[in-house]
Design a protein around this motif. Sequence first.
Motif, PDB file in Angstrom:
ATOM      1  N   LEU A 120      -1.722  -3.475  -7.158  1.00  0.00           N
ATOM      2  CA  LEU A 120      -0.915  -4.492  -6.483  1.00  0.00           C
ATOM      3  C   LEU A 120      -1.638  -5.065  -5.272  1.00  0.00           C
ATOM      4  O   LEU A 120      -1.524  -6.258  -4.972  1.00  0.00           O
ATOM      5  CB  LEU A 120       0.438  -3.905  -6.069  1.00  0.00           C
ATOM      6  CG  LEU A 120       1.327  -3.401  -7.219  1.00  0.00           C
ATOM      7  CD1 LEU A 120       2.629  -2.828  -6.668  1.00  0.00           C
ATOM      8  CD2 LEU A 120       1.611  -4.504  -8.228  1.00  0.00           C
ATOM      9  N   SER A 121      -2.387  -4.226  -4.567  1.00  0.00           N
ATOM     10  CA  SER A 121      -3.160  -4.695  -3.412  1.00  0.00           C
ATOM     11  C   SER A 121      -4.198  -5.726  -3.833  1.00  0.00           C
ATOM     12  O   SER A 121      -4.422  -6.719  -3.130  1.00  0.00           O
ATOM     13  CB  SER A 121      -3.866  -3.515  -2.734  1.00  0.00           C
ATOM     14  OG  SER A 121      -2.938  -2.580  -2.250  1.00  0.00           O
ATOM     15  N   LYS A 123     -12.499  -4.602 -10.388  1.00  0.00           N
ATOM     16  CA  LYS A 123     -11.680  -3.651 -11.142  1.00  0.00           C
ATOM     17  C   LYS A 123     -11.103  -2.657 -10.131  1.00  0.00           C
ATOM     18  O   LYS A 123     -11.781  -1.734  -9.691  1.00  0.00           O
ATOM     19  CB  LYS A 123     -12.534  -2.933 -12.190  1.00  0.00           C
ATOM     20  CG  LYS A 123     -11.928  -1.621 -12.747  1.00  0.00           C
ATOM     21  CD  LYS A 123     -10.621  -1.823 -13.482  1.00  0.00           C
ATOM     22  CE  LYS A 123     -10.123  -0.509 -14.084  1.00  0.00           C
ATOM     23  NZ  LYS A 123      -9.456   0.372 -13.100  1.00  0.00           N
ATOM     24  N   PRO A 124      -9.824  -2.852  -9.719  1.00  0.00           N
ATOM     25  CA  PRO A 124      -9.231  -1.905  -8.773  1.00  0.00           C
ATOM     26  C   PRO A 124      -8.803  -0.623  -9.471  1.00  0.00           C
ATOM     27  O   PRO A 124      -8.722  -0.564 -10.698  1.00  0.00           O
ATOM     28  CB  PRO A 124      -8.017  -2.672  -8.240  1.00  0.00           C
ATOM     29  CG  PRO A 124      -7.618  -3.559  -9.377  1.00  0.00           C
ATOM     30  CD  PRO A 124      -8.898  -3.928 -10.096  1.00  0.00           C
ATOM     31  N   PHE A 167      -8.057   3.606  -0.269  1.00  0.00           N
ATOM     32  CA  PHE A 167      -8.006   2.484   0.671  1.00  0.00           C
ATOM     33  C   PHE A 167      -8.022   1.206  -0.158  1.00  0.00           C
ATOM     34  O   PHE A 167      -9.031   0.506  -0.227  1.00  0.00           O
ATOM     35  CB  PHE A 167      -9.183   2.528   1.657  1.00  0.00           C
ATOM     36  CG  PHE A 167      -9.037   3.559   2.733  1.00  0.00           C
ATOM     37  CD1 PHE A 167      -8.478   3.241   3.962  1.00  0.00           C
ATOM     38  CD2 PHE A 167      -9.438   4.867   2.510  1.00  0.00           C
ATOM     39  CE1 PHE A 167      -8.331   4.201   4.958  1.00  0.00           C
ATOM     40  CE2 PHE A 167      -9.293   5.842   3.490  1.00  0.00           C
ATOM     41  CZ  PHE A 167      -8.744   5.508   4.725  1.00  0.00           C
ATOM     42  N   PRO A 168      -6.889   0.893  -0.801  1.00  0.00           N
ATOM     43  CA  PRO A 168      -6.893  -0.156  -1.817  1.00  0.00           C
ATOM     44  C   PRO A 168      -7.096  -1.564  -1.283  1.00  0.00           C
ATOM     45  O   PRO A 168      -7.367  -2.474  -2.055  1.00  0.00           O
ATOM     46  CB  PRO A 168      -5.512  -0.016  -2.469  1.00  0.00           C
ATOM     47  CG  PRO A 168      -4.663   0.624  -1.420  1.00  0.00           C
ATOM     48  CD  PRO A 168      -5.578   1.541  -0.676  1.00  0.00           C
ATOM     49  N   ILE A 187       0.837  -1.205   0.000  1.00  0.00           N
ATOM     50  CA  ILE A 187       0.000   0.000   0.000  1.00  0.00           C
ATOM     51  C   ILE A 187       0.870   1.253   0.000  1.00  0.00           C
ATOM     52  O   ILE A 187       0.615   2.202  -0.759  1.00  0.00           O
ATOM     53  CB  ILE A 187      -0.944   0.004   1.227  1.00  0.00           C
ATOM     54  CG1 ILE A 187      -1.926  -1.162   1.162  1.00  0.00           C
ATOM     55  CG2 ILE A 187      -1.701   1.331   1.314  1.00  0.00           C
ATOM     56  CD1 ILE A 187      -2.748  -1.343   2.427  1.00  0.00           C
ATOM     57  N   ALA A 188       1.906   1.268   0.835  1.00  0.00           N
ATOM     58  CA  ALA A 188       2.790   2.434   0.917  1.00  0.00           C
ATOM     59  C   ALA A 188       3.489   2.688  -0.411  1.00  0.00           C
ATOM     60  O   ALA A 188       3.647   3.836  -0.838  1.00  0.00           O
ATOM     61  CB  ALA A 188       3.812   2.242   2.029  1.00  0.00           C
ATOM     62  N   ALA A 189       3.901   1.616  -1.092  1.00  0.00           N
ATOM     63  CA  ALA A 189       4.623   1.761  -2.351  1.00  0.00           C
ATOM     64  C   ALA A 189       3.734   2.260  -3.478  1.00  0.00           C
ATOM     65  O   ALA A 189       4.107   3.171  -4.223  1.00  0.00           O
ATOM     66  CB  ALA A 189       5.254   0.422  -2.746  1.00  0.00           C
TER      67      ALA A 189
END
Length: 474
Positions: A182-183, A175-176, A153-154, A85-87
């Motif tokens: 990546l999450s 569908k993100p 908030f992935p 998430i941070a990346a």
Amino acid sequence: MMKKKLFINGKWLEAKNYAPLRSPYSGEVIAEIPSATIEEVDMALAAAYEARKVMAAMPSHQRAKILENIANLLEKRASEAAEIIAAEAAKPISTAQGEVARTIQTYKFAAEEAKRIKGETIPMDAAQGGEGRIAYTVREPLGVIGAITPFNFPMNLVAHKVGPAIASGNSVVLKPATQTPLSAYFLAELIEEAGLPAGAFNVITGSGALIGEKIVTDDRIQKISFTGSPAVGIGIRNKAGLKRVTLELGSNAAVIIDNGVNLDKLISRCVSGAFAFQGQVCISLQRIYVHEEMYENFVEKFIAETKTLKIGDPLDPTTDVSALISSKDVERTLQWIRDAEHSGAKVALGGTSEGNILLPTILLEADSCLKVSCQEVFAPIVLINKIKSVGEGIDRVNDSKYGLQAGVYTDNIFTALDAAEKLHVGGVMINDIPTYRVDHMPYGGVKESGIGREGVKYAIEEMTEQKLVVFNRN
């Protein structure tokens, strides 16, 4: 460099096309992400449509067990999840760790609610002609859920769609957001290991216009659950036809500070609400209305507390504020700040950027017609304005096209009850900021903030159909 694959029908499939994914903080390419074609989207829809039968027939205890497995697997890999998430989102690592903890909790709630989906008995003899009849209702899964999720908030906002869908016996096509795939692929790894049947969960990435259009208009999808901008959400509603639709859209959340409250108890809370994850939170504190007797003291304390925030690398555990999700958002927000200044607003702090980082910005005396006031800034910008009474504050909070959540700080129970009644929003937080949310409460807004409610139990209600059964004993 990571090169991800589409997750369709329980398999990892090489895509025809790929696109680079860049870090919002450094600009470096961190992965290659599939850009699905319409044919690949169709494969995911076909897989989910076929799997819906398996999911509908699965006993609730088995669905609950799979959700428990997801929660347990995520708990074991929590550090890895937070780093992802941070990346990809430039969310400060400490904030990302909080999101992962909430995501685990959301799947646990879903596991519990999977075993509590129930109907009711109907007293048929309450009506003439109902004698000798027994009636009851059951709730059945809709079929295939199309989930379209945002970047901010992935993991947890994905969980708020995927968790209830699995709990209620539906299959999912996810569908993100383009910036945070990546999450979603990480979740697919967990789900594969957790034992969900093939096709019950599918991840497709790429063009929002292409994939979204297909999901929204395809007859195999029974419900759309979307979190994002009002413009896109309204477009989805117009195209979805008779599909069920839940829309979590925009906000410019506000808090009212009544005269006489203890400022020392709430200042750090308000600063956190305004600047956590760079203000890129649907219920981020954007507008603060302070009683005129408290105004100067509040502004002074708020500025002092904001100056303690650390700016920098999202992977640094001491960082509070990092990069916005894109350089375009930095340009947009800087222009909004300049427009506000030209219209008489005062920049008490910030108003500048360092690379893709917009420094925490406090604006005073901003007119209600400015973009920073009436639109959703989705950035570390907060407005502090003076009011003569809580009643005036209520009117100014309601003077918005949005209505997600609002907060009121007051020591007067009658004032609190009055505010709870008159604020036209989906949730009123008494003696707290509007940014407060836990994952089992009903969450959603009014006006252009959306339709429907999330929160696992409430999402399940919207992902199931009520069926009536009547026995004639005559």
